[in-house]
Design a protein around this motif. Structure first.
Motif, PDB file in Angstrom:
ATOM      1  N   LEU A  55       0.824  -1.206   0.000  1.00  0.00           N
ATOM      2  CA  LEU A  55       0.000   0.000   0.000  1.00  0.00           C
ATOM      3  C   LEU A  55       0.854   1.250   0.000  1.00  0.00           C
ATOM      4  O   LEU A  55       2.031   1.222   0.350  1.00  0.00           O
ATOM      5  CB  LEU A  55      -0.981   0.002   1.173  1.00  0.00           C
ATOM      6  CG  LEU A  55      -0.439  -0.120   2.597  1.00  0.00           C
ATOM      7  CD1 LEU A  55      -0.170   1.246   3.178  1.00  0.00           C
ATOM      8  CD2 LEU A  55      -1.454  -0.849   3.441  1.00  0.00           C
ATOM      9  N   ARG A  98      -8.088   3.381  -3.096  1.00  0.00           N
ATOM     10  CA  ARG A  98      -8.086   3.286  -4.560  1.00  0.00           C
ATOM     11  C   ARG A  98      -7.347   2.010  -4.941  1.00  0.00           C
ATOM     12  O   ARG A  98      -6.217   1.797  -4.498  1.00  0.00           O
ATOM     13  CB  ARG A  98      -7.418   4.507  -5.167  1.00  0.00           C
ATOM     14  CG  ARG A  98      -8.137   5.806  -4.818  1.00  0.00           C
ATOM     15  CD  ARG A  98      -7.551   6.991  -5.536  1.00  0.00           C
ATOM     16  NE  ARG A  98      -6.129   7.143  -5.279  1.00  0.00           N
ATOM     17  CZ  ARG A  98      -5.517   8.304  -5.088  1.00  0.00           C
ATOM     18  NH1 ARG A  98      -6.204   9.423  -5.139  1.00  0.00           N
ATOM     19  NH2 ARG A  98      -4.219   8.360  -4.890  1.00  0.00           N
ATOM     20  N   TYR A  99      -7.978   1.196  -5.783  1.00  0.00           N
ATOM     21  CA  TYR A  99      -7.412  -0.112  -6.083  1.00  0.00           C
ATOM     22  C   TYR A  99      -7.896  -0.621  -7.435  1.00  0.00           C
ATOM     23  O   TYR A  99      -8.831  -0.075  -8.020  1.00  0.00           O
ATOM     24  CB  TYR A  99      -7.781  -1.119  -4.988  1.00  0.00           C
ATOM     25  CG  TYR A  99      -9.271  -1.294  -4.814  1.00  0.00           C
ATOM     26  CD1 TYR A  99      -9.931  -2.373  -5.398  1.00  0.00           C
ATOM     27  CD2 TYR A  99     -10.027  -0.397  -4.071  1.00  0.00           C
ATOM     28  CE1 TYR A  99     -11.293  -2.536  -5.253  1.00  0.00           C
ATOM     29  CE2 TYR A  99     -11.383  -0.548  -3.924  1.00  0.00           C
ATOM     30  CZ  TYR A  99     -12.016  -1.629  -4.512  1.00  0.00           C
ATOM     31  OH  TYR A  99     -13.379  -1.776  -4.373  1.00  0.00           O
ATOM     32  N   THR A 103      -6.176  -6.219  -6.514  1.00  0.00           N
ATOM     33  CA  THR A 103      -6.161  -5.929  -5.078  1.00  0.00           C
ATOM     34  C   THR A 103      -7.555  -5.755  -4.475  1.00  0.00           C
ATOM     35  O   THR A 103      -7.710  -5.063  -3.479  1.00  0.00           O
ATOM     36  CB  THR A 103      -5.322  -4.662  -4.815  1.00  0.00           C
ATOM     37  OG1 THR A 103      -5.825  -3.595  -5.637  1.00  0.00           O
ATOM     38  CG2 THR A 103      -3.862  -4.896  -5.121  1.00  0.00           C
ATOM     39  N   ALA A 107      -8.036  -4.545  -0.643  1.00  0.00           N
ATOM     40  CA  ALA A 107      -8.829  -3.358  -0.293  1.00  0.00           C
ATOM     41  C   ALA A 107      -9.918  -3.721   0.709  1.00  0.00           C
ATOM     42  O   ALA A 107     -10.220  -2.947   1.623  1.00  0.00           O
ATOM     43  CB  ALA A 107      -9.437  -2.733  -1.548  1.00  0.00           C
ATOM     44  N   THR A 120     -14.398   3.717  -1.179  1.00  0.00           N
ATOM     45  CA  THR A 120     -13.645   2.869  -2.093  1.00  0.00           C
ATOM     46  C   THR A 120     -13.779   3.394  -3.516  1.00  0.00           C
ATOM     47  O   THR A 120     -14.845   3.850  -3.912  1.00  0.00           O
ATOM     48  CB  THR A 120     -14.123   1.402  -2.036  1.00  0.00           C
ATOM     49  OG1 THR A 120     -15.511   1.360  -2.339  1.00  0.00           O
ATOM     50  CG2 THR A 120     -13.876   0.798  -0.665  1.00  0.00           C
ATOM     51  N   TYR A 122     -12.792   1.846  -7.123  1.00  0.00           N
ATOM     52  CA  TYR A 122     -12.271   0.762  -7.945  1.00  0.00           C
ATOM     53  C   TYR A 122     -11.973   1.285  -9.338  1.00  0.00           C
ATOM     54  O   TYR A 122     -12.780   1.986  -9.934  1.00  0.00           O
ATOM     55  CB  TYR A 122     -13.292  -0.378  -8.011  1.00  0.00           C
ATOM     56  CG  TYR A 122     -12.925  -1.454  -8.994  1.00  0.00           C
ATOM     57  CD1 TYR A 122     -11.894  -2.341  -8.719  1.00  0.00           C
ATOM     58  CD2 TYR A 122     -13.590  -1.567 -10.204  1.00  0.00           C
ATOM     59  CE1 TYR A 122     -11.538  -3.325  -9.628  1.00  0.00           C
ATOM     60  CE2 TYR A 122     -13.247  -2.554 -11.116  1.00  0.00           C
ATOM     61  CZ  TYR A 122     -12.220  -3.421 -10.823  1.00  0.00           C
ATOM     62  OH  TYR A 122     -11.875  -4.386 -11.726  1.00  0.00           O
ATOM     63  N   ASP A 129      -0.350  -3.910  -8.187  1.00  0.00           N
ATOM     64  CA  ASP A 129      -0.804  -4.667  -7.024  1.00  0.00           C
ATOM     65  C   ASP A 129      -0.667  -3.846  -5.739  1.00  0.00           C
ATOM     66  O   ASP A 129      -0.404  -4.375  -4.679  1.00  0.00           O
ATOM     67  CB  ASP A 129      -0.031  -5.977  -6.915  1.00  0.00           C
ATOM     68  CG  ASP A 129       1.466  -5.770  -6.719  1.00  0.00           C
ATOM     69  OD1 ASP A 129       1.942  -4.635  -6.886  1.00  0.00           O
ATOM     70  OD2 ASP A 129       2.161  -6.754  -6.399  1.00  0.00           O
ATOM     71  N   VAL A 131      -2.484  -0.835  -3.206  1.00  0.00           N
ATOM     72  CA  VAL A 131      -3.698  -0.115  -2.834  1.00  0.00           C
ATOM     73  C   VAL A 131      -3.272   1.264  -2.349  1.00  0.00           C
ATOM     74  O   VAL A 131      -2.397   1.381  -1.487  1.00  0.00           O
ATOM     75  CB  VAL A 131      -4.476  -0.838  -1.714  1.00  0.00           C
ATOM     76  CG1 VAL A 131      -5.708  -0.043  -1.307  1.00  0.00           C
ATOM     77  CG2 VAL A 131      -4.858  -2.244  -2.145  1.00  0.00           C
TER      78      VAL A 131
END
Length: 167
Positions: A55, A98-99, A103, A107, A120, A122, A129, A131
């Motif tokens: 992360l 934010r992912y 991930t 998340a 979140t 997406y 890989d 977050v």
């Protein structure tokens, strides 16, 4: 002598039972995971261990040193943390995660560290890989281990984002 006879009878019965189970097994093919429909993206919804989560923390609270402090907190909890940065914009949220498809499960785990109070975001085009954790003005502290475990129970399984299928 009686014990040997009883033990022998039980052994023979077990062998017969196993043989019958193999002979009468109706499952002829191994089960295969579902195919991903055309146009869908494979997403990793498996819940990882903290040591397997990468992360990067962004400070969007406007408080000096908050990003570094949160990065240290995550590092102490065995997460792989990149160097914290300040965000150009401030956020009024507790946090924003934010992912991308790789991930989704990570998340989901991080949501528990914010007691499901994190927004979140997406991004299906994201291919890394990592977050991104954007800390906002309403952030106070990360949850304790007990709170995280309770939050994970309440959250249940990670949900697939629209347009994705399980990897």
């Amino acid at each position: 002598m009686r014990a040997l006879i009883v033990l022998s009878v039980l052994t023979v019965a077990a062998i017969v039972f196993v043989a019958v189970a193999f002979v009468r097994d109706s499952q002829t093919e191994a089960t295969v995971a579902e195919e991903c429909p055309a146009g869908f993206i494979r997403a990793n919804v498996a819940l990882p261990e903290p040591k397997d989560v990468k992360l990067k923390v962004f400070n969007a609270a406007g408080t000096d040193g908050l990003g570094a402090r949160v990065s240290t907190d995550f590092g102490n909890r065995k997460f792989q943390v990149e160097k914290a940065e300040n965000s150009d914009k401030t956020s009024d949220a507790v946090a924003t995660l934010r992912y991308g498809p790789k991930t989704v499960g990570a998340a989901h785990l991080l949501r528990a560290y914010f007691l499901d109070n994190a927004r979140t975001e997406y991004d299906e085009a994201r291919d890394d890989d990592v977050v991104d954790v954007v800390i906002g003005t309403r952030f106070e502290q990360l949850a304790t281990t007990t709170e995280v475990n309770q939050s994970l129970v309440e959250l249940g399984q990670a949900k697939l984002p629209p347009g994705t299928c399980a990897a």
